[in-house]
Structure formats: structure tokens, C-alpha cells
Scaffold this active site. Sequence first.
Site, PDB file in Angstrom:
ATOM      1  N   GLY A 123       0.817  -1.211   0.000  1.00 56.22           N
ATOM      2  CA  GLY A 123       0.000   0.000   0.000  1.00 56.22           C
ATOM      3  C   GLY A 123       0.846   1.255   0.000  1.00 56.22           C
ATOM      4  N   SER A 157      -1.681  -3.867  -6.104  1.00 52.47           N
ATOM      5  CA  SER A 157      -1.778  -5.172  -6.781  1.00 52.47           C
ATOM      6  C   SER A 157      -2.245  -6.256  -5.816  1.00 52.47           C
ATOM      7  CB  SER A 157      -0.422  -5.579  -7.353  1.00 52.47           C
ATOM      8  OG  SER A 157      -0.005  -4.649  -8.315  1.00 52.47           O
ATOM      9  N   GLU A 240      12.394  -4.554  -5.069  1.00 48.19           N
ATOM     10  CA  GLU A 240      11.399  -4.732  -6.120  1.00 48.19           C
ATOM     11  C   GLU A 240      12.020  -4.478  -7.489  1.00 48.19           C
ATOM     12  OE1 GLU A 240       8.067  -2.098  -5.716  1.00 48.19           O
ATOM     13  OE2 GLU A 240       6.869  -3.132  -7.219  1.00 48.19           O
TER      14      GLU A 240
END
Lengths: 378, 344
Positions: A123, A157, A240
Amino acid sequence: MNFRDGNDEASFRSGLRSWLADNKPEPPYPSNHGKEGNVFARAWHRKMYSGGWLGLSWPVEYGGRGLSPLYDAIVNDEVGASGAPPVPSVGFLGRPILRFGTPEQCGEYLPPMLRGELQWCQGFSEPGAGSDLASLSTRAVLDGDRYIVNGQKVWTSRAQYSDWCLLLCRTRPDLPKHKGISCLVFKMDSPGITVRPLRQVWGTAEFNEVFFDDLEVPVSQRIGEDGDGWILATTVLAHERGPADIGMISKFEVMLSRLEAILAKLPEQERAELAPRVAEAYTAVAACRRHVLKSLSLRAQGLPPGPETSVDKLLMTRASQCLGALVFETSASELVLGENDDALFEYLHSRAASIYGGTEQIQRTIVAQRVLGMPRGG
Amino acid sequence: MDVTFDESEVMLRDTARRLAESLACSSVADFESFDREAAWKALYSAGFLGLRVPEDYGGGGGSTVDASIVVEALGRSLLPVPYLGTAALAGELLIAAGASAEVLERLATGDLRLAVGLTSDLSSLAVLGQPGDIVSFDGADADGVLVIGAGRRLTAVAPGRRAVGLDITRESLRGSPNQTVDVGHLGGELSAEATARFYARALSLVAADLVGVMSAALDTAVAYAAGRVQFGVAIGTFQAVQHLAADQLVSLEGARSLAEYAAWAADELETDDALEAAYCAKAYCTKAGRTLCEAAIQIHGGMGITWDCMAHVYLKRALVDGLAFGDHAYNISLLAELRGRRAS
Ligand SMILES: Cc1cc2nc3c(=O)[nH]c(=O)nc-3n(C[C@H](O)[C@H](O)[C@H](O)COP(=O)(O)OP(=O)(O)OC[C@H]3O[C@@H](n4cnc5c(N)ncnc54)[C@H](O)[C@@H]3O)c2cc1C
């Protein structure tokens, strides 16, 4: 410099290879989008974990195997070569917990995350805070031993399938914007959370809007100190952006071998036209793969990922979009007729590669200013 | 597995960089008055000339990775000495052919200098008797030019007219196919396997020179962008300039990773794997090298179009490297062919 496996690496590799031969699910696989894809990906995650092939570079006490990050590259290589479903993106959301969390938090959150039992979502982005993430305005107010959270996230996602959320929120609006952010984690079925799926360009909904109305989060579920949110976010993003962490390399290898198989069946003339472009895509994938190996070697030497992971991300974006364009071209007529959802997804998803995890433009700015040391504007 | 340089490789890199920097030209005008003999002696003293020659023959017994480290360092400093052509590439070819101990010893001492003869498009080894010119790339001061003669044995032909052509840091020369020179025993038949290995090594070494040139060209452009002021600020603060530079770094990092892997693969992997890595590296580095050096000119503005600005020197060396052992399209097609053959 040595690209060859050591003894342990070699036996790990051959063990994985034979495991994959026995355990690879029967194709066709649903692409990793939509509900069916998510169920499938989670099952594959649990299966790979129980085989002993995931969470490799995580500490043993939290369900990992305490191995060097280079094993992640071996997993990507072998899974890619076997044509199995891509390596699940394990735990880039767990990295900040490992680094900033208490031992109790690590013990509670990390093992089920690595095992694939509990799914997590990220988030971060908001309607008013995308590239300028630090301007986020979801507010968390301290009230005794809990925070009360109000606000909205977007592009989250798999929020609709997730059990937990790692949230960035503003706890100190009085401080400069980078300093007043904190990180909370909570269950997605807590009261005060509304998830609204957003349909994506390929037709299904993977990301969501997430609304918080007086969500209560105990202070014990804050990761790090109040105000650690920004540095924690950069830890997530650095991982990421490392393509091995999110299984991209295995995906590329599979796409490449599929394109080469299409190539082999083409009539002479068409093959001669397309072959150089596929070879060019091969070089883009190889550049990404070799560079990632270098980044992982540095990590194995104890250097945490920093701004140079943006180079990995940009190499990954190039490879992804080079492959995506070829997927489109080699299946154009099927796409027109709506007969190849996987190709549609692969092409369109490659366009998202320059957006998710920080856009291509933001990565270039990071590379220019923080890797090349170019001057910041006034 | 650890794909970063080990301690001895780091030491070699640092030594080579220091030496190259101490010899480097500091302005474009310096290239014309450069003392090549003195530089050659310095390279000999550092043990670089016979780096790959086996220790029994007075060489350093180094790996292709070692050779590529030295080539990259010299490329980075635009050193105007024919190290790549007459020490590294010629050495590889002579070793591949099994040249005599005496020839290799003389190569390692710098006493004998030979260039590698290529076809006129610079893509492949020249074969005696085939039509077209023999061109040797980076062949300054060579006593002879190596070509493939009868029975696929190496033969040396006399070096022809020398020319400082496009690349002002190195000379190319034409060989005279009608005049052979005796430089000693150059070995036996060059087998298909030995030829393939040679190509894998040669491609990775040229790729290493490209990586060196690229990294210096980018450094120069980034430094210029920090100093040049327009609109009251350094041009390096403009996003258009930053993003152009960042894209070049991404290409450079990709190029470097592929070139290093190719150099390692040339010694360590099966021939087809070594060739696959080499074609891939050469194709990628050629394209990235040209694009990067062109961007470096762009970042210099009008200054980049002047003879006295170093930017064109980088571009021209990169262009010539790009042609040596095949340009981008040539290596891409070899890669495509090899991948196709291996898949079937
Ligand atoms: C498939 C997908 C999945 C995602 N999943 C998640 C998730 O799980 N969790 C999450 O938190 N987020 C997620 N995101 C969000 C993603 O991180 C953001 O989309 C991204 O950071 C960009 O923000 P934005 O969409 O607001 O675009 P904007 O910031 O509005 O950018 C729009 C355009 O302006 C450019 N731009 C903006 N600022 C600058 C600047 N300073 N210099 C130059 N150009 C600039 C951008 O590069 C872009 O081209 C996901 C996104 C996608 C596409």
C-alpha cells in the site's frame, strides 16, 4: 571472476532441475492475472517452497535457508530453462520487516509470507502520490496504543486476494514530507477497509483502490520507528527493482524460448526477417541477466542494494519491452481475433514494466543523480 | 559463483589503469607527437605484451579475462599503442595456431610485432588467395601481417601502406598478399575448433576495448555537464541531459556485463557457448558504444563538433572497434544462426 557453480551450487542446481522435471505443473498455465491466475500462482509458490526452492537467501529462523543471494539466480535460470511457471516474487515486501522489524514481528510475519500461506500487498501509491511518493497523505493518528488510519491507496496489486498489507502513511504532518512517514502492517479483513478492483488494459483486475475509514492498527504493528517509513520504502523498492527478486528473469527466458520456437516454424523468408530481432531481444535479456548476476554477487559480499538497482530495473524494462513487442508482432492476427489472451497480456504487461516499481523516468533520474552524480536542480 | 573481479583481477585492473593514465594523451594534439616506443616499453615492463603467452615461453600465463582487463584499461585512456592489435589479438592467433616457443617469446618481449589480417570489411580473418584487400586493424609498427595460408597454416605477409584513418589513436594498414615475410615458425593447421576459440577471444577483447572507450566517453560528458552553465545553471541539472546520460550508463553496464561474461566464457565454456557469449557481447557493445559516444558529442553541444574536444576521438575509436570482427548486424546474424542451429 567465476560464473561456474561451486560444489554446493552445482548440487543445488541439479537437485532443482530434477525436482522441476517431476513437479512442474502441466501446461497450459493461466497468465498471472485475474483470480484464476492468482490461485495458480499461490499454489505454485507453496509447492516450490515445500520443495525447498524459495526464500533461499532469508535467515533460517524465519523460514529461509540462509543461502547466498546467488541461489536466487540459479532458481531463475533453472525455472526459466524448464519452462515452468515463473518464480514467485517472494518477499520483497518482507525485506523491510527483516531490516526494521522486531524479532517478534519477523517471527510472526515472515515465515507464512515465505511459505506462501499468507499473501501480502503493497500500500504505497495514492491518487495524489505516484512518482512523488513522499507526498502521500493517508493519515494515521496515534490514539493511545493504536493508530487510526484514514485515506486511500491506489494501484494496489492483488489487494483483493491479500491477507496482509504493508502500508505507508503519514503520522507526522508537521514534519518535512520525507520525515513524517511511517509503516504499518495489518490484516486486510480488519474493519474499515474497502477494496475496489480496477479493471486493467488486458481485461482482468489485478490492482485495486483501497479505502481506509477509521481503520485501527495497534502500535505493535508499526515496523520500525515512527518516521522510518521513507527509508523503509526505499528498501522495498530497491528489492522490487532487482529482477531476480521478482522472478522476471525466469519469465524472460520462457518468452524467449517461445519466440525461438515460433521462429523455427516460420517459412524461410519470414524467418530471415524476424531472426535478427529475436537475437536482439536475446542480447537485451542476456544483458539484464548478466548484470543482475553481478548485483547479486555484490549482495552476496554483504553490500545491500542501493540506487544502482535502478540500472537493473532499466535493463529489465528494455528486455521486457523488446520481448513484448515481438510477442505482439508474432501473434498479431490472433490478437485481432481475440484468440490469444496470453500474448495480449504479455505485450500489454510489458508496457507496465516502465511504470510499476517507479517509472522509467524516475529510474533515470535516480541513475543520473545518485549513480552518475549529476547535479540536482535548484 | 562470484562474477565480480577477484583480488588479483582487481590488482591487475588498478595497475593497468594507473599505467594507462600515466601514459595517456591529455589533449587531441598530443596524439600526433605520442612516443609509441616508450609506451611499448612500459607495457613490456608491466608484463602486458605476453600476458596470455604461457609462462614456459616467458609470458604471463594469464586468462582471457586478464587480457580483457588490460585492453579495457588501455581503451579507457585511449592509449595510442597497438596493444589490442599486435599484442593481444596477434598473440591469441599465434597461440591458437601453436606457434613456436621462439615466436611467442619474441612476442612477449615486444621484439616481434605482428598484426592480424582481416577481410576488407574487417569481419573475418583474411585468407591468402581470396579476392579483396587484407586489412589489419590496429597494426602500427607491425613487422608482418598474419593471414591464413595454404593448408590453413598462418603465414605472415609484408605490411603495406600505413594509414591513420578514421581512428586517430590507432593505425590500420593494408597487407600485400604477394610478399610473404619470414618471421619464424607460426604453427600448424588452424583447426575449426581453434579458429572458433580464437574468434570467441578476439570478439570479447574488442568488446572490452569498447567498454573502456564507453566508460571514459561517458565520464567526460558527465564532467562537462557539471561545468557548463546555461540559463544560469549547470546543464547537468536539466532532466533531458540527465536522462540521456542515464540511458548511456544503463547501456554501458549491460555492455560491461556481457563483455566480462564473454571473456570468461572464451576460456571456460564449450565452444558454442563461448561463441554465443562472444557474438552477443560484440553485437551489444558495438551498438551501445556508438550510441553512447554519439550522445557524448550531443552533451558537449558545439564544443563536441570541434577537433580539439576529445568526444570525437572516443566515437571514432568505438566505430572502428565496432567494425573489427564484424559489425552489429553481422554478429546479430551469427548469433541468430547459432541459436537456431543449437535449438534444432
Ligand atoms: C501494473 C502495476 C502494478 C502496480 N502495483 C502497485 C502496488 O502493488 N502498490 C503500489 O503502491 N503501487 C503500485 N503501482 C503503482 C506504481 O508504483 C505507480 O504507477 C508509479 O510509481 C507511477 O505513479 P503514477 O501512476 O501516479 O504516475 P505519475 O507519477 O503521475 O507519472 C505520470 C508520468 O509522468 C512522469 N513523471 C512524473 N514525475 C516525473 C518527474 N519528476 N520527472 C519526469 N517525469 C515524471 C512519469 O514518469 C510518468 O510517465 C503499480 C503500477 C502498475 C502499472
